[in-house]
Scaffold this motif. Structure first.
Motif, PDB file in Angstrom:
ATOM      1  N   VAL A  30      58.226 -14.999   8.390  1.00 29.36           N
ATOM      2  CA  VAL A  30      57.384 -13.842   8.046  1.00 29.36           C
ATOM      3  C   VAL A  30      56.292 -14.256   7.059  1.00 29.36           C
ATOM      4  CG1 VAL A  30      57.371 -11.591   6.902  1.00 29.36           C
ATOM      5  CG2 VAL A  30      59.175 -12.147   8.549  1.00 29.36           C
ATOM      6  N   LEU A  31      56.647 -15.080   6.073  1.00 26.83           N
ATOM      7  CA  LEU A  31      55.634 -15.562   5.129  1.00 26.83           C
ATOM      8  C   LEU A  31      54.555 -16.363   5.848  1.00 26.83           C
ATOM      9  CD1 LEU A  31      57.886 -16.632   2.128  1.00 26.83           C
ATOM     10  CD2 LEU A  31      56.219 -14.761   2.144  1.00 26.83           C
ATOM     11  N   LEU A  32      54.961 -17.207   6.789  1.00 27.63           N
ATOM     12  CA  LEU A  32      53.983 -17.978   7.551  1.00 27.63           C
ATOM     13  C   LEU A  32      53.069 -17.066   8.357  1.00 27.63           C
ATOM     14  CD1 LEU A  32      55.874 -21.080   8.980  1.00 27.63           C
ATOM     15  CD2 LEU A  32      54.195 -21.012   7.136  1.00 27.63           C
ATOM     16  N   ALA A  33      53.658 -16.081   9.018  1.00 29.66           N
ATOM     17  CA  ALA A  33      52.844 -15.164   9.813  1.00 29.66           C
ATOM     18  C   ALA A  33      51.817 -14.449   8.934  1.00 29.66           C
ATOM     19  CB  ALA A  33      53.739 -14.155  10.528  1.00 29.66           C
ATOM     20  N   ARG A  34      52.240 -14.017   7.749  1.00 28.59           N
ATOM     21  CA  ARG A  34      51.320 -13.344   6.826  1.00 28.59           C
ATOM     22  C   ARG A  34      50.225 -14.307   6.363  1.00 28.59           C
ATOM     23  NH1 ARG A  34      54.538 -10.953   2.054  1.00 28.59           N
ATOM     24  NH2 ARG A  34      52.427 -10.231   1.506  1.00 28.59           N
ATOM     25  N   LEU A  35      50.622 -15.547   6.076  1.00 32.01           N
ATOM     26  CA  LEU A  35      49.642 -16.547   5.669  1.00 32.01           C
ATOM     27  C   LEU A  35      48.623 -16.795   6.774  1.00 32.01           C
ATOM     28  CD1 LEU A  35      48.876 -18.760   3.510  1.00 32.01           C
ATOM     29  CD2 LEU A  35      50.300 -20.324   4.856  1.00 32.01           C
ATOM     30  N   HIS A  36      49.098 -16.983   7.986  1.00 32.86           N
ATOM     31  CA  HIS A  36      48.217 -17.297   9.110  1.00 32.86           C
ATOM     32  C   HIS A  36      47.284 -16.134   9.444  1.00 32.86           C
ATOM     33  CE1 HIS A  36      51.455 -20.351  10.615  1.00 32.86           C
ATOM     34  NE2 HIS A  36      50.773 -20.794   9.569  1.00 32.86           N
ATOM     35  N   ARG A  37      47.709 -14.918   9.158  1.00 35.73           N
ATOM     36  CA  ARG A  37      46.877 -13.746   9.451  1.00 35.73           C
ATOM     37  C   ARG A  37      45.868 -13.451   8.347  1.00 35.73           C
ATOM     38  NH1 ARG A  37      51.482 -10.140   9.487  1.00 35.73           N
ATOM     39  NH2 ARG A  37      49.921  -8.696   8.673  1.00 35.73           N
ATOM     40  N   THR A  38      45.975 -14.146   7.214  1.00 35.20           N
ATOM     41  CA  THR A  38      45.091 -13.889   6.079  1.00 35.20           C
ATOM     42  C   THR A  38      43.779 -14.643   6.240  1.00 35.20           C
ATOM     43  OG1 THR A  38      46.994 -13.599   4.597  1.00 35.20           O
ATOM     44  CG2 THR A  38      44.857 -14.070   3.574  1.00 35.20           C
ATOM     45  N   GLU A  39      42.690 -13.940   6.063  1.00 36.83           N
ATOM     46  CA  GLU A  39      41.373 -14.573   6.099  1.00 36.83           C
ATOM     47  C   GLU A  39      41.221 -15.463   4.867  1.00 36.83           C
ATOM     48  OE1 GLU A  39      37.617 -15.244   7.882  1.00 36.83           O
ATOM     49  OE2 GLU A  39      39.327 -14.060   8.623  1.00 36.83           O
ATOM     50  N   PRO A  40      40.820 -16.723   5.036  1.00 32.74           N
ATOM     51  CA  PRO A  40      40.615 -17.575   3.856  1.00 32.74           C
ATOM     52  C   PRO A  40      39.668 -16.913   2.862  1.00 32.74           C
ATOM     53  CG  PRO A  40      40.525 -18.900   5.857  1.00 32.74           C
ATOM     54  CD  PRO A  40      40.574 -17.457   6.292  1.00 32.74           C
ATOM     55  N   PRO A  41      40.043 -16.851   1.581  1.00 32.03           N
ATOM     56  CA  PRO A  41      39.222 -16.129   0.602  1.00 32.03           C
ATOM     57  C   PRO A  41      37.948 -16.861   0.206  1.00 32.03           C
ATOM     58  CG  PRO A  41      41.130 -17.102  -0.469  1.00 32.03           C
ATOM     59  CD  PRO A  41      41.308 -17.333   0.998  1.00 32.03           C
ATOM     60  N   PHE A  42      37.882 -18.148   0.468  1.00 33.94           N
ATOM     61  CA  PHE A  42      36.705 -18.962   0.184  1.00 33.94           C
ATOM     62  C   PHE A  42      36.842 -20.244   0.988  1.00 33.94           C
ATOM     63  CE2 PHE A  42      39.730 -18.850  -3.374  1.00 33.94           C
ATOM     64  CZ  PHE A  42      40.290 -20.110  -3.270  1.00 33.94           C
ATOM     65  N   ARG A  43      35.839 -21.096   0.904  1.00 30.73           N
ATOM     66  CA  ARG A  43      35.861 -22.318   1.703  1.00 30.73           C
ATOM     67  C   ARG A  43      36.989 -23.234   1.240  1.00 30.73           C
ATOM     68  NH1 ARG A  43      30.677 -26.155   3.165  1.00 30.73           N
ATOM     69  NH2 ARG A  43      31.803 -27.619   4.513  1.00 30.73           N
ATOM     70  N   LEU A  44      37.738 -23.752   2.202  1.00 25.62           N
ATOM     71  CA  LEU A  44      38.887 -24.602   1.914  1.00 25.62           C
ATOM     72  C   LEU A  44      38.797 -25.905   2.696  1.00 25.62           C
ATOM     73  CD1 LEU A  44      41.623 -21.851   2.065  1.00 25.62           C
ATOM     74  CD2 LEU A  44      41.119 -23.236   0.056  1.00 25.62           C
ATOM     75  N   PRO A  45      39.443 -26.955   2.211  1.00 28.06           N
ATOM     76  CA  PRO A  45      39.493 -28.200   2.979  1.00 28.06           C
ATOM     77  C   PRO A  45      40.401 -28.036   4.191  1.00 28.06           C
ATOM     78  CG  PRO A  45      40.872 -28.363   1.033  1.00 28.06           C
ATOM     79  CD  PRO A  45      40.139 -27.059   0.919  1.00 28.06           C
ATOM     80  N   PRO A  46      40.367 -28.980   5.118  1.00 29.73           N
ATOM     81  CA  PRO A  46      41.280 -28.924   6.259  1.00 29.73           C
ATOM     82  C   PRO A  46      42.732 -29.032   5.814  1.00 29.73           C
ATOM     83  CG  PRO A  46      39.494 -30.478   6.670  1.00 29.73           C
ATOM     84  CD  PRO A  46      39.419 -30.109   5.227  1.00 29.73           C
ATOM     85  N   MET A  47      43.600 -28.360   6.536  1.00 25.67           N
ATOM     86  CA  MET A  47      45.034 -28.552   6.359  1.00 25.67           C
ATOM     87  C   MET A  47      45.381 -30.020   6.615  1.00 25.67           C
ATOM     88  SD  MET A  47      47.840 -28.934   8.582  1.00 25.67           S
ATOM     89  CE  MET A  47      47.412 -28.101  10.097  1.00 25.67           C
ATOM     90  N   ARG A  48      46.266 -30.603   5.792  1.00 31.31           N
ATOM     91  CA  ARG A  48      46.468 -32.046   5.803  1.00 31.31           C
ATOM     92  C   ARG A  48      47.600 -32.508   6.727  1.00 31.31           C
ATOM     93  NH1 ARG A  48      48.340 -34.281   1.396  1.00 31.31           N
ATOM     94  NH2 ARG A  48      47.442 -36.318   1.851  1.00 31.31           N
ATOM     95  N   GLY A  49      48.094 -31.653   7.625  1.00 31.75           N
ATOM     96  CA  GLY A  49      49.211 -32.056   8.472  1.00 31.75           C
ATOM     97  C   GLY A  49      48.962 -33.318   9.275  1.00 31.75           C
ATOM     98  N   PRO A  50      47.907 -33.381  10.100  1.00 29.01           N
ATOM     99  CA  PRO A  50      47.653 -34.611  10.862  1.00 29.01           C
ATOM    100  C   PRO A  50      47.422 -35.822   9.965  1.00 29.01           C
ATOM    101  CG  PRO A  50      46.468 -32.773  11.835  1.00 29.01           C
ATOM    102  CD  PRO A  50      47.035 -32.270  10.539  1.00 29.01           C
ATOM    103  N   ALA A  51      46.749 -35.640   8.829  1.00 29.92           N
ATOM    104  CA  ALA A  51      46.525 -36.767   7.915  1.00 29.92           C
ATOM    105  C   ALA A  51      47.840 -37.276   7.341  1.00 29.92           C
ATOM    106  CB  ALA A  51      45.579 -36.346   6.793  1.00 29.92           C
ATOM    107  N   LYS A  52      48.776 -36.365   7.059  1.00 32.63           N
ATOM    108  CA  LYS A  52      50.076 -36.791   6.536  1.00 32.63           C
ATOM    109  C   LYS A  52      50.864 -37.557   7.599  1.00 32.63           C
ATOM    110  CE  LYS A  52      52.583 -34.875   3.553  1.00 32.63           C
ATOM    111  NZ  LYS A  52      53.484 -34.005   2.759  1.00 32.63           N
ATOM    112  N   ALA A  53      50.758 -37.126   8.847  1.00 32.80           N
ATOM    113  CA  ALA A  53      51.444 -37.848   9.914  1.00 32.80           C
ATOM    114  C   ALA A  53      50.898 -39.265  10.033  1.00 32.80           C
ATOM    115  CB  ALA A  53      51.292 -37.094  11.235  1.00 32.80           C
ATOM    116  N   ALA A  54      49.563 -39.395   9.969  1.00 32.04           N
ATOM    117  CA  ALA A  54      48.949 -40.727  10.040  1.00 32.04           C
ATOM    118  C   ALA A  54      49.373 -41.589   8.859  1.00 32.04           C
ATOM    119  CB  ALA A  54      47.428 -40.595  10.088  1.00 32.04           C
TER     120      ALA A  54
END
Length: 344
Positions: free
Chosen positions: A144-168
């Motif tokens: 539920v927390l993830l769903a709420r997070l994903h539905r929230t409009e970013p409040p300002f400009r943010l960097p890319p999520m680092r998931g693929p970079a962490k995998a690399a």
């Protein structure tokens, strides 16, 4: 533990203790408690205060944006808010300096004007998931927390999520730890079977991009605040940003596919996410067309980190680690049309 790590732990404990007891010179509380001590994050608690030293190579501008995100009003009730922006002053030895007063950062605030080897942030303590009670694991609450997070409009400009970079980064760590070792071949084969965007080598496909993501979801990223019975909140925004929301579902999906997460727990997680309007998967039907690539990437990341850890500890993989390594071998045998994202 190295001398430097010991000094960082000591300084963080001193900082957290002083802020937990700003008006006392002596107290009868417990000594500071080390919650984690790794190059990418050293975390020490004293009473109601948690101090974290981030990785030495942290992008400070990106970290400032992520800390501001956790403090943003529209994320209230989803992310644990910080007590401070990153600390401004290192000691002469390059360790975090125990100074300052807790305060909330504004969205435009940046960390240290003078660069420090490891920026430090301060947080309120929250009660973590009890690892000894797996039946009480809050899978539905996390969803539920993830769903709420994903539905929230970013409040300002943010960097890319680092998931693929962490995998690399995990794969690079494995290669460095085991150069030329045949044990890494199944993991590398699984890695090569992924599309370029999942390896951090290309932009995320447009239809997957732009969502507010946590970037490193697992049960260790949830706490109750106020402790011990407050609502669950997400912590650790070091990898947060915009990207593919399916990545936040990928670790439990990978564990389920490998047989490490019980079907009933996976169903509770997925059903709660869908019921809360999460956009990462369709509201009904098969979720795997969206989850498949991120789940494979998290499988490879987990296996790579396991092999690197085994090399450092001079041991063979345990049963669970071996399952993830074997899953990489299966990933590598899939037809190209199943291993790649047609939109990439």
């Amino acid at each position: 533990m190295t001398t430097t790590e010991t000094s960082v732990v000591h300084d963080l404990g001193t900082l957290a203790h002083r802020l937990a007891h700003p008006t006392r010179t002596r107290c009868g509380c417990e000594p500071p408690q080390v919650l984690a001590d790794r190059p990418d994050g050293t975390v020490v608690r004293s009473g109601a205060i948690v101090a974290k030293a981030h990785a030495a190579d942290t992008d400070r501008e990106a970290l400032a944006a992520r800390i501001a995100l956790a403090a943003a009003p529209r994320l209230t009730g989803i992310l644990l808010p910080p007590l401070t922006a990153p600390e401004r002053s290192p000691t002469d030895s390059g360790h975090p300096e125990p100074s300052g007063t807790p305060r909330r950062p504004g969205p435009s605030e940046h960390p240290a004007s003078a660069p420090a080897p490891r920026p430090v942030t301060l947080w309120p303590f929250g009660a973590p998931v009890d690892p000894t009670d797996p039946e009480a694991a809050p899978w539905a609450e996390a969803a539920v927390l993830l769903a709420r997070l994903h539905r929230t409009e970013p409040p300002f400009r943010l960097p890319p999520m680092r998931g693929p970079a962490k995998a690399a980064r995990a794969v690079a760590r494995m290669r460095a730890a085991l150069p030329g070792d045949p044990a890494v071949l199944p993991v590398l084969a699984g890695w090569r079977a992924l599309p370029a965007w999942a390896r951090g080598e290309a932009p995320v496909p447009a239809r997957r991009a732009g969502f507010l993501c946590h970037g490193d979801l697992h049960l260790g990223q949830l706490v109750r605040h106020p402790a011990p019975d407050g609502p669950w909140l997400l912590i650790d925004v070091d990898d947060a940003g915009v990207g593919d929301p399916a990545w936040d579902l990928a670790r439990p999906a990978a564990w389920y596919a490998a047989g490490l997460l019980a079907p009933e727990d996976w169903s509770a997680f997925l059903d709660a996410y869908r019921s809360a309007g999460g956009p990462a998967v369709p509201p009904t039907g098969d979720p795997w067309p969206e989850l498949d690539v991120p789940a494979r990437a998290l499988t490879v990341q987990t296996a790579a980190l396991a092999l690197a850890k085994c090399a450092a500890e001079k041991r063979d993989p345990d049963e669970l680690e071996q399952l993830m390594i074997e899953s990489c071998a299966r990933i590598a045998t899939l037809p190209p049309e199943l291993a790649a994202d047609p939109a990439s």
